[in-house]
Design an enzyme around this catalytic site. Structure first.
Site, PDB file in Angstrom:
ATOM      1  N   HIS A 150      -7.840  -5.351  -0.376  1.00  0.00           N
ATOM      2  CA  HIS A 150      -6.678  -4.550  -0.277  1.00  0.00           C
ATOM      3  C   HIS A 150      -5.881  -5.171   0.821  1.00  0.00           C
ATOM      4  CE1 HIS A 150      -4.222  -0.712  -0.172  1.00  0.00           C
ATOM      5  NE2 HIS A 150      -4.330  -0.833   1.141  1.00  0.00           N
ATOM      6  N   ASP A 170     -10.165  -4.009  -5.033  1.00  0.00           N
ATOM      7  CA  ASP A 170      -9.711  -3.387  -3.902  1.00  0.00           C
ATOM      8  C   ASP A 170     -10.215  -1.936  -3.412  1.00  0.00           C
ATOM      9  OD1 ASP A 170      -7.926  -1.808  -2.267  1.00  0.00           O
ATOM     10  OD2 ASP A 170      -6.110  -2.744  -3.023  1.00  0.00           O
ATOM     11  N   SER A 190       0.712  -1.278   0.012  1.00  0.00           N
ATOM     12  CA  SER A 190      -0.038   0.116   0.028  1.00  0.00           C
ATOM     13  C   SER A 190       0.918   1.210  -0.004  1.00  0.00           C
ATOM     14  CB  SER A 190      -0.907  -0.018   1.360  1.00  0.00           C
ATOM     15  OG  SER A 190      -1.936   0.848   1.031  1.00  0.00           O
TER      16      SER A 190
END
Length: 318
Positions: free
Chosen positions: A293, A264, A139
């Site tokens: 995610h 996601d 991320s």
């Protein structure tokens, strides 16, 4: 390289949405059988510090792991990746960004998506004892990893990288978190981010203007009022433009794999755009229909998630 949309990932049938694939591993995944790390405090060039969690076993190959927004080296996704690589003969270093190891950092600044100066200090500290070094980012940490590799030539010891669930366009990603799709996650992030600002402002009187803190309702407003100002950017838009990894992909000189899921809840089409990498010789974007995610849940006796297996397979080829 041409982006891949024919992924091998198949989610378990009971995980019927991207939200469930995101939330379940974050709250309920337990990574067992991984030895406790040896923690080292690294003093940075500006006198601040970051905490490093080492798992060494005498290997000449090292994987350095970057966590996500408001994460840390103890998150299940970091531990899962660390376990899989240690079990396959690698040393692993999972480090905590400034202020993310349970203790307030010393400088006024925090961490942010583009803080590649900190990543470089960690890398330069770690690499002397290794022949091959690999980077894994999740991320926000994925964005940092890609930006770092694309900024300039890096140590020849860095052989490759994997970025998982990475928002390649921070501007669009920030707006998405404020949508109905992402609001539940935005509220959670804001709660801890705002508390960190309050704590730091109390510990450093006069250093941080918190007069607008109670007006902050979105991540963009937080980045506009605090992240950008504390780190030398004009505003949130300037910060996003200067730090979004999509602008650095063409500078990456080592084999790099990006794993992003279409469902996601954090990502927008800009982070799934195959045209970003189709003419790049060193970067592959692999998109999956499912995964959520930082999810990519797999059910197997080894309890290894798909993204962990993909990262290992990718690095073993290099």
């Amino acid at each position: 390289m041409p982006a891949s949309d024919n992924s091998s990932y198949k989610r378990p049938k009971r995980f019927i949405s991207g939200h469930l694939e995101t939330i379940y591993p974050a709250l309920f995944r337990k990574v067992k059988g991984l030895k406790a790390p040896d923690r080292e405090r690294l003093t940075l060039s500006d006198g601040d510090f970051v905490d490093l969690d080492w798992r060494k076993q005498g290997s000449d190959r090292l994987v350095i792991v970057q966590h996500g927004l408001e994460g840390g080296s103890d998150r299940p996704y970091v531990l899962g990746m660390a376990k899989h690589f240690t079990e396959n003969g690698y040393d692993v270093l999972a480090w905590n960004f400034r202020g993310c190891s349970g203790e307030m950092n010393k400088a006024v600044r925090f961490y942010h998506s583009g803080a590649t100066d900190d990543l470089d200090e960690v890398v330069q500290h770690a690499i002397p004892d290794y022949k091959k070094v690999f980077l894994v980012g999740f991320s926000l940490g994925g964005n940092m990893t890609l930006k770092y590799l694309g900024e300039s030539s890096r140590s020849p010891k860095i052989k490759g990288a994997v970025a998982v669930s990475t928002p390649l366009d921070l501007d669009k990603g920030s707006n998405n978190l404020s949508s109905l799709r992402g609001k539940i996650y935005e509220r959670r992030f804001l709660r801890t981010l705002i508390q960190k600002v309050k704590d730091k402002a109390a510990a450093m009187p006069g250093k941080i203007d918190v007069s607008t803190l109670n007006d902050v309702k979105t991540i963009r407003e937080f980045d506009d009022a605090f992240t950008s100002k504390l780190h030398g950017y004009k505003d949130a838009t300037d910060y996003y433009r200067q730090c979004s990894s999509k602008y650095f992909l063409n500078g990456i000189e080592v084999p790099t794999l990006i794993l992003n899921a279409k469902n996601d809840p954090f990502l927008t089409p800009e982070s799934l755009d195959h045209s970003l990498t189709e003419n790049l010789p060193n970067v592959t974007l692999e998109t999956t229909a499912h995964g959520g995610h930082v999810g990519f849940i797999s059910i197997n006796p080894q309890k290894v998630y798909w993204s962990e297996q993909k990262a290992l397979e990718f690095f073993q080829q290099l």
